[in-house]
Write a protein that holds these residues in place. Structure first.
Motif, PDB file in Angstrom:
ATOM      1  N   ALA A 274       0.787  -1.325  -0.010  1.00 42.72           N
ATOM      2  CA  ALA A 274       0.159   0.158   0.057  1.00 42.72           C
ATOM      3  C   ALA A 274       0.885   1.289  -0.042  1.00 42.72           C
ATOM      4  N   PRO A 275       1.867   1.280   0.829  1.00 47.22           N
ATOM      5  CA  PRO A 275       2.739   2.500   0.866  1.00 47.22           C
ATOM      6  C   PRO A 275       3.584   2.800  -0.672  1.00 47.22           C
ATOM      7  N   LEU A 276       3.884   1.615  -1.201  1.00 45.24           N
ATOM      8  CA  LEU A 276       4.805   1.543  -2.285  1.00 45.24           C
ATOM      9  C   LEU A 276       3.877   1.992  -3.387  1.00 45.24           C
ATOM     10  N   MET A 277       2.428   1.762  -3.575  1.00 45.97           N
ATOM     11  CA  MET A 277       1.588   2.076  -4.369  1.00 45.97           C
ATOM     12  C   MET A 277       0.919   3.293  -4.271  1.00 45.97           C
ATOM     13  N   ALA A 278       1.007   3.985  -3.123  1.00 44.93           N
ATOM     14  CA  ALA A 278       0.741   5.507  -2.846  1.00 44.93           C
ATOM     15  C   ALA A 278       1.688   6.283  -3.201  1.00 44.93           C
ATOM     16  N   TYR A 279       3.085   5.869  -3.133  1.00 46.44           N
ATOM     17  CA  TYR A 279       4.117   6.599  -3.849  1.00 46.44           C
ATOM     18  C   TYR A 279       3.990   6.601  -5.071  1.00 46.44           C
ATOM     19  N   THR A 280       3.877   5.450  -5.626  1.00 44.67           N
ATOM     20  CA  THR A 280       3.863   5.518  -7.203  1.00 44.67           C
ATOM     21  C   THR A 280       2.646   6.325  -7.724  1.00 44.67           C
ATOM     22  N   ASP A 281       1.649   6.523  -7.086  1.00 42.79           N
ATOM     23  CA  ASP A 281       0.508   7.242  -7.441  1.00 42.79           C
ATOM     24  C   ASP A 281       0.904   8.848  -7.311  1.00 42.79           C
ATOM     25  N   GLY A 282       1.847   8.943  -6.341  1.00 44.46           N
ATOM     26  CA  GLY A 282       2.406  10.382  -6.244  1.00 44.46           C
ATOM     27  C   GLY A 282       3.384  10.677  -7.115  1.00 44.46           C
ATOM     28  N   ILE A 283       3.968   9.752  -7.538  1.00 44.98           N
ATOM     29  CA  ILE A 283       5.113  10.170  -8.495  1.00 44.98           C
ATOM     30  C   ILE A 283       4.633  10.109  -9.836  1.00 44.98           C
ATOM     31  N   LEU A 284       3.646   9.057 -10.435  1.00 42.24           N
ATOM     32  CA  LEU A 284       3.081   9.263 -11.778  1.00 42.24           C
ATOM     33  C   LEU A 284       1.810   9.961 -11.892  1.00 42.24           C
ATOM     34  N   ARG A 285       0.974  10.284 -10.706  1.00 43.28           N
ATOM     35  CA  ARG A 285      -0.383  10.789 -11.183  1.00 43.28           C
ATOM     36  C   ARG A 285      -0.665  12.148 -10.517  1.00 43.28           C
ATOM     37  N   SER A 286       0.518  12.757  -9.536  1.00 41.21           N
ATOM     38  CA  SER A 286       0.218  13.853  -8.928  1.00 41.21           C
ATOM     39  C   SER A 286       0.381  15.097 -10.291  1.00 41.21           C
ATOM     40  N   LYS A 287      -0.067  16.135  -9.927  1.00 40.70           N
ATOM     41  CA  LYS A 287       0.039  17.314 -10.736  1.00 40.70           C
ATOM     42  C   LYS A 287       1.518  17.677 -10.668  1.00 40.70           C
ATOM     43  N   GLY A 288       2.059  18.111 -11.819  1.00 38.28           N
ATOM     44  CA  GLY A 288       3.408  18.423 -11.664  1.00 38.28           C
ATOM     45  C   GLY A 288       3.905  19.290 -13.317  1.00 38.28           C
ATOM     46  N   GLU A 289       4.935  19.487 -13.361  1.00 34.33           N
ATOM     47  CA  GLU A 289       5.621  20.002 -14.254  1.00 34.33           C
ATOM     48  C   GLU A 289       5.418  19.126 -15.655  1.00 34.33           C
ATOM     49  N   LEU A 290       5.886  17.965 -15.385  1.00 33.34           N
ATOM     50  CA  LEU A 290       5.722  16.913 -16.541  1.00 33.34           C
ATOM     51  C   LEU A 290       4.009  16.513 -16.462  1.00 33.34           C
ATOM     52  N   SER A 291       3.860  16.188 -17.817  1.00 34.33           N
ATOM     53  CA  SER A 291       2.160  15.387 -17.763  1.00 34.33           C
ATOM     54  C   SER A 291       2.482  14.366 -17.359  1.00 34.33           C
ATOM     55  N   ILE A 292       1.156  13.779 -16.879  1.00 33.96           N
ATOM     56  CA  ILE A 292       1.039  12.367 -16.375  1.00 33.96           C
ATOM     57  C   ILE A 292       1.555  11.452 -17.684  1.00 33.96           C
ATOM     58  N   GLY A 293       1.225  11.667 -18.957  1.00 35.06           N
ATOM     59  CA  GLY A 293       1.855  10.978 -20.067  1.00 35.06           C
ATOM     60  C   GLY A 293       3.153  10.982 -20.151  1.00 35.06           C
ATOM     61  N   GLU A 294       3.751  12.344 -19.790  1.00 35.08           N
ATOM     62  CA  GLU A 294       5.240  12.455 -19.963  1.00 35.08           C
ATOM     63  C   GLU A 294       6.246  11.334 -18.926  1.00 35.08           C
ATOM     64  N   ARG A 295       5.140  11.453 -17.860  1.00 34.46           N
ATOM     65  CA  ARG A 295       5.863  10.634 -16.558  1.00 34.46           C
ATOM     66  C   ARG A 295       5.531   9.081 -17.107  1.00 34.46           C
ATOM     67  N   GLU A 296       4.602   8.905 -17.618  1.00 31.71           N
ATOM     68  CA  GLU A 296       4.470   7.293 -17.949  1.00 31.71           C
ATOM     69  C   GLU A 296       5.318   6.950 -19.108  1.00 31.71           C
TER      70      GLU A 296
END
Length: 192
Positions: free
Chosen positions: A25-47
């Motif tokens: 659960a903590p690893l998946m929450a971290y993964t969501d934070g890295i890949l799905r949060s708002k950021g300078e890179l789009s979610i598509g760019e992070r994927e």
């Protein structure tokens, strides 16, 4: 074939995390934070970066599954393959190319990163937030690729594309897909 005898064949990431649930659960929450949060890179760019790193590491499981996510977020699958083949000739924007060069070098030669590598990223117009996001995605997928390959996970989404959560393209459910995956596995563990 799984390298952990208690896993089924083929073994999916969910089989691995169900067998060893402590930090899922903590690893998946971290993964969501890295890949799905708002950021300078789009979610598509992070994927895209996740898929690119996994391709460079020859982790077919992560490459294939994250390619589906990248495509769901608007990234051309052919671009991903072209990047893994040759970043210099791939039809990627000139803004994104230095960031992907940085990621490729970080992935294979992290101790050889020099100031000129990061300067090229900033000169292309990226800020520190984008650099943080790219470094984080690269680091996360180096770890995930090693978990997958080390455990011998081998579920093939190409053979069964409807099993992938993003097989129908973008959906709002994808916004928390990793966290939801971890929570589902945690709930299943409590039921057992």
């Amino acid at each position: 074939m799984p390298h952990i005898p208690s896993l089924p064949n083929p073994a999916h990431l969910s089989d691995f995390f169900k067998r060893f649930p402590d930090n899922t659960a903590p690893l998946m929450a971290y993964t969501d934070g890295i890949l799905r949060s708002k950021g300078e890179l789009s979610i598509g760019e992070r994927e895209l970066i996740a898929t690119f790193v996994s391709g460079l590491n020859a982790c077919a499981f992560c490459h294939d599954s994250h390619k589906v996510y990248a495509e769901a977020y608007g990234i051309d699958g052919d671009l991903i393959e072209a990047l893994v083949t040759d970043i210099e000739t791939a039809p990627v924007s000139e803004k994104l190319r230095p960031l992907l060069r940085y990621v490729a070098k970080l992935n294979s030669l992290p101790s050889k990163i020099v100031q000129a590598d990061s300067d090229a990223v900033y000169a292309a117009g990226w800020g520190e937030q984008a650099m943080y996001e790219a470094i984080s995605v690269c680091g996360l997928f180096n770890m995930m690729n090693r978990l997958i390959e080390g455990a011998g996970l081998n579920f093939d989404y190409i053979a069964n594309p409807k099993a992938h959560p993003a097989h129908e393209g973008y959906s709002p459910k994808l916004e928390r897909s990793y966290r939801a995956f971890g929570e589902r596995l945690e709930a299943e563990d409590k039921d057992d």
